[in-house]
Scaffold this motif. Structure first.
Motif, short mmCIF file in Angstrom:
data_model
loop_
_atom_site.label_atom_id
_atom_site.label_comp_id
_atom_site.label_asym_id
_atom_site.label_seq_id
_atom_site.Cartn_x
_atom_site.Cartn_y
_atom_site.Cartn_z
N CYS A 1 0.67 -1.11 0.02
CA CYS A 1 -0.11 0.04 0.06
C CYS A 1 0.87 1.28 -0.06
O CYS A 1 0.47 2.40 0.37
N ASP A 2 2.08 1.17 -0.43
CA ASP A 2 2.81 2.41 -0.91
C ASP A 2 3.48 2.26 -2.13
O ASP A 2 3.65 1.03 -2.48
N TYR A 3 4.30 3.29 -2.34
CA TYR A 3 4.79 3.01 -4.06
C TYR A 3 5.73 2.16 -4.00
O TYR A 3 5.79 1.21 -4.88
N GLU A 4 6.84 1.86 -3.24
CA GLU A 4 7.84 1.01 -3.19
C GLU A 4 7.38 -0.53 -2.94
O GLU A 4 7.74 -1.49 -3.63
N SER A 5 6.40 -0.51 -2.10
CA SER A 5 6.12 -1.90 -1.79
C SER A 5 5.11 -2.68 -2.88
O SER A 5 4.80 -3.75 -3.09
N LEU A 6 4.34 -1.63 -3.78
CA LEU A 6 3.66 -1.98 -4.93
C LEU A 6 4.46 -2.24 -6.14
O LEU A 6 4.42 -3.15 -7.08
N LYS A 7 5.35 -1.26 -6.43
CA LYS A 7 6.33 -1.46 -7.55
C LYS A 7 7.19 -2.71 -7.40
O LYS A 7 7.49 -3.26 -8.57
N GLY A 8 7.73 -3.02 -6.32
CA GLY A 8 8.64 -4.07 -6.11
C GLY A 8 8.07 -5.39 -6.74
O GLY A 8 8.74 -6.16 -7.46
N PRO A 9 6.86 -5.81 -6.27
CA PRO A 9 6.50 -7.09 -6.82
C PRO A 9 5.98 -6.95 -8.09
O PRO A 9 6.01 -7.89 -9.12
N LEU A 10 5.56 -5.78 -8.61
CA LEU A 10 5.27 -5.51 -9.94
C LEU A 10 6.47 -5.60 -11.07
O LEU A 10 6.27 -6.14 -12.07
N GLN A 11 7.49 -4.88 -10.35
CA GLN A 11 8.86 -5.12 -11.22
C GLN A 11 9.28 -6.61 -11.42
O GLN A 11 9.95 -7.01 -12.26
N ALA A 12 9.22 -7.20 -10.20
CA ALA A 12 9.56 -8.79 -9.82
C ALA A 12 8.82 -9.63 -11.03
O ALA A 12 9.18 -10.50 -11.70
N ALA A 13 7.53 -9.07 -11.02
CA ALA A 13 6.60 -9.86 -12.16
C ALA A 13 6.90 -9.76 -13.45
O ALA A 13 6.76 -10.71 -14.28
N GLU A 14 7.22 -8.37 -13.77
CA GLU A 14 7.79 -8.08 -15.14
C GLU A 14 9.04 -8.84 -15.54
O GLU A 14 9.38 -9.27 -16.81
N ALA A 15 9.78 -8.97 -14.40
CA ALA A 15 11.05 -9.83 -14.73
C ALA A 15 10.80 -11.45 -14.83
O ALA A 15 11.65 -12.19 -15.17
N GLY A 16 9.69 -11.74 -14.58
CA GLY A 16 9.27 -13.29 -14.68
C GLY A 16 9.52 -13.93 -13.68
O GLY A 16 9.65 -15.14 -13.60
N LEU A 17 9.77 -13.32 -12.48
CA LEU A 17 10.21 -14.03 -11.38
C LEU A 17 8.89 -14.53 -10.46
O LEU A 17 9.11 -15.68 -9.90
N GLU B 1 -2.52 6.21 -9.57
CA GLU B 1 -1.72 7.25 -9.45
C GLU B 1 -0.48 7.09 -9.84
O GLU B 1 0.16 8.40 -10.28
N HIS B 2 0.33 6.00 -9.73
CA HIS B 2 1.52 5.98 -10.36
C HIS B 2 1.93 5.34 -11.85
O HIS B 2 2.84 5.10 -12.27
N GLY B 3 0.40 4.87 -12.47
CA GLY B 3 0.35 4.32 -13.78
C GLY B 3 0.92 2.95 -13.73
O GLY B 3 1.30 2.33 -14.94
N PHE B 4 0.45 2.17 -12.76
CA PHE B 4 0.93 0.68 -12.81
C PHE B 4 -0.09 -0.02 -13.27
O PHE B 4 -1.38 0.28 -12.79
N ASP B 5 0.14 -1.12 -14.25
CA ASP B 5 -1.17 -1.82 -14.61
C ASP B 5 -1.09 -2.97 -13.79
O ASP B 5 -0.27 -3.95 -14.03
N ILE B 6 -2.10 -3.27 -13.14
CA ILE B 6 -2.29 -4.53 -12.32
C ILE B 6 -3.78 -5.16 -12.56
O ILE B 6 -4.01 -6.12 -11.79
N SER B 7 -4.00 -5.01 -13.87
CA SER B 7 -5.10 -5.65 -14.16
C SER B 7 -5.13 -7.43 -14.44
O SER B 7 -6.34 -7.73 -14.23
N ARG B 8 -3.86 -7.60 -14.51
CA ARG B 8 -3.56 -9.27 -14.62
C ARG B 8 -3.48 -9.77 -13.37
O ARG B 8 -3.48 -10.88 -13.44
N PHE B 9 -3.16 -9.00 -12.27
CA PHE B 9 -2.98 -9.70 -11.09
C PHE B 9 -4.15 -10.00 -10.06
O PHE B 9 -5.02 -9.04 -9.93
N ARG B 10 -4.14 -11.03 -9.26
CA ARG B 10 -5.34 -11.17 -8.17
C ARG B 10 -4.90 -10.26 -6.98
O ARG B 10 -3.88 -10.05 -6.82
N ILE B 11 -6.40 -9.62 -6.51
CA ILE B 11 -6.30 -9.02 -5.68
C ILE B 11 -7.25 -9.62 -4.59
O ILE B 11 -8.37 -10.02 -5.01
N VAL B 12 -6.71 -9.77 -3.35
CA VAL B 12 -7.60 -10.33 -2.32
C VAL B 12 -8.01 -9.18 -1.25
O VAL B 12 -7.01 -8.56 -0.47
#
Length: 473
Positions: A194-210, A228-239
């Motif tokens: 729920c902040d910029y770095e903690s959301l960007k980190g897993p999205l960046q790791a997903a983009e790297a295929g990890l 707000e930050h232009g992250f595309d999370i459309s394909r990820f599961r949200i609980v």
């Protein structure tokens, strides 16, 4: 012809030749071998980041099929000969005409030779023939340069150049990611991103295929942050859960139910997440003590260092240190170290009954001798300098397979370990990854101040652990 002369105390001097001392036919030469760091330094100085030169993957698909030097790297060595050897200090380059015959690749040894061809009395200019050849005596550069000869006689001591350390953080980061490349991504439950770095980190790791992140937290807040930050999370599961404590509980439940193979801390307090992990009712405990390992790639050390425990166990007992060491050894095996060298740190390298960490170190080494700790070579107590510097170890007369070549540093307590790791990260530009071991799955336990790069690097370590677990099962 060299213009450097040795002085009585070993000092080196540069001495030039003025116009009247220069003779047609005089020659001077210099020999250099191209190293990878030469290419990096030249790119940094000039800003020339042509992918055919600095991008290894691109270079191997290009015309030369390998990394080549900037053309002007070789040409600049001609200037080096003229300015430091012949004619020497005070030489001014006026004109040049060079033909680049063939590329210079890493490991090539280049001989640069300049030969006086013409002298012009009216303007004190000198024309040199220039030839650069490689180790096979094949021409690399051919041409000529025109210079203004030095006007005044100069003899000066050589300037000692500073040492240069290339802190290629991105390169080291890519090397870590390369270890996981080709492996399928693992499902990772991310608690409260729920902040910029903690959301960007897993999205960046997903983009790297990890990883395939499962985002656990207040859905509305996560989507708002992504927008707000232009992250595309459309394909990820949200609980969707209400708050951070519920996010921690749900993330652990997802792991326990087999929906995720790893766990990642987001923007919540460590105690919230770890309280759920160690819960006897529904946590992720195993027979091992939980411990944290920092995997740190330090520019001034030849290989990554594992530092443990700097985040979980505050003042570990001897028994707890056994688990801490075994966890780190097992991780080292996964990272490709079949028999890691384990340095058990203290303030001194001798056993002192007044310093508990030295007694623990001695006991741990004997326990390893008896097979109570397996898979590594242990030595201790060792002071930090003895663990990482063979020179320091030899100076103190320490004969050890571990001293000066440690893979794992076992710290006495959390305070010393945390300070050591943060010093290496912030003062030595270490690339840092962190993971908790000893639970049912790897746990990426980053600091709230950690960057997305650190979180992604930690995901790479967690992915390697998860895949090793799959293989073992």
């Amino acid at each position: 012809m060299s213009s450097a002369h040795s002085a009585p105390h070993g000092e080196q001097y540069l001495e030039n030749r003025i116009f009247s001392e220069i003779r047609v036919g005089d020659t001077a030469s210099l020999i250099r071998t191209l190293r990878p760091e030469d290419i990096q330094l030249f790119a940094v100085m000039t800003g020339d980041i042509n992918p055919a030169i600095v991008d290894q993957e691109f270079a191997h698909s290009g015309i030369f099929r390998e990394v080549v030097a900037h053309g002007m790297w070789s040409a600049s060595l001609i200037s080096t000969v003229l300015g430091t050897q012949y004619p020497g200090p005070g030489t001014i380059l006026v004109d040049q005409s060079l033909h680049f015959v063939r590329p210079v690749t890493i490991g090539d040894t280049i001989t640069i030779t300049v030969t006086v061809k013409h002298k012009f009395e009216h303007n004190q200019h000198v024309v040199f023939d220039c030839t650069c050849t490689n180790q096979d005596d094949l021409p690399v550069i051919q041409g000529s340069v025109e210079t203004l000869a030095p006007r005044d006689k100069v003899r000066r001591a050589k300037v000692t150049l500073p040492d240069v350390v290339i802190a290629d953080r991105h390169g080291r980061y890519e090397q870590l990611l390369a270890k996981v490349r080709g492996l399928p991504p693992i499902d990772m439950a991310v608690a409260h991103p729920c902040d910029y770095e903690s959301l960007k980190g897993p999205l960046q790791a997903a983009e790297a295929g990890l990883i395939e992140p499962i985002l656990v937290g207040p859905e509305k807040k996560i989507r708002s942050l992504a927008e707000e930050h232009g992250f595309d999370i459309s394909r990820f599961r949200i609980v969707n859960v209400k708050h951070s404590h519920e996010a921690a509980a749900m993330a652990v439940t997802l792991v326990r139910n087999g929906d995720a193979e790893a766990l990642m801390k987001g923007s919540l307090h460590t105690d919230e997440l770890m309280g759920e992990v160690v819960s006897r009712a529904g946590g992720l405990r195993t027979g091992r003590r939980l411990s944290h390992v920092f995997v740190m790639d330090v520019p001034t050390y030849p290989k990554p260092l594992l530092i443990t425990d700097a985040a979980i166990n505050i003042a570990p007992t001897l028994e707890e240190k056994v688990h801490i060491i075994q966890n780190a050894i097992d991780l080292a095996h996964i990272l490709g170290r079949p028999e890691p060298k384990v340095a058990i740190l203290s303030a001194v390298e001798t056993v002192n009954p007044k310093i508990q960490s030295t007694l623990d170190a001695a006991a741990l080494c004997k326990m390893a001798d008896r097979g109570q700790i397996k898979g590594g070579i242990l030595d201790g107590p060792l002071a930090f300098d003895n663990a990482v510097s063979i020179v320091a170890a030899k100076t103190k007369g320490i004969k050890s397979a571990v001293a000066g070549d440690a893979d794992i540093l076992v710290v006495p307590d959390l305070e010393s370990g945390n300070m050591l790791a943060k010093q290496l990260e912030y003062l030595a530009n270490a690339l840092t990854a962190g993971v908790v071991l000893g639970a049912a799955v790897p746990i990426v336990l980053t600091s709230r101040a950690d960057t997305a790069e650190t979180r992604t690097a930690s995901c790479a370590i967690a992915a390697l652990i998860a895949h090793a677990k799959r293989k073992a099962e």
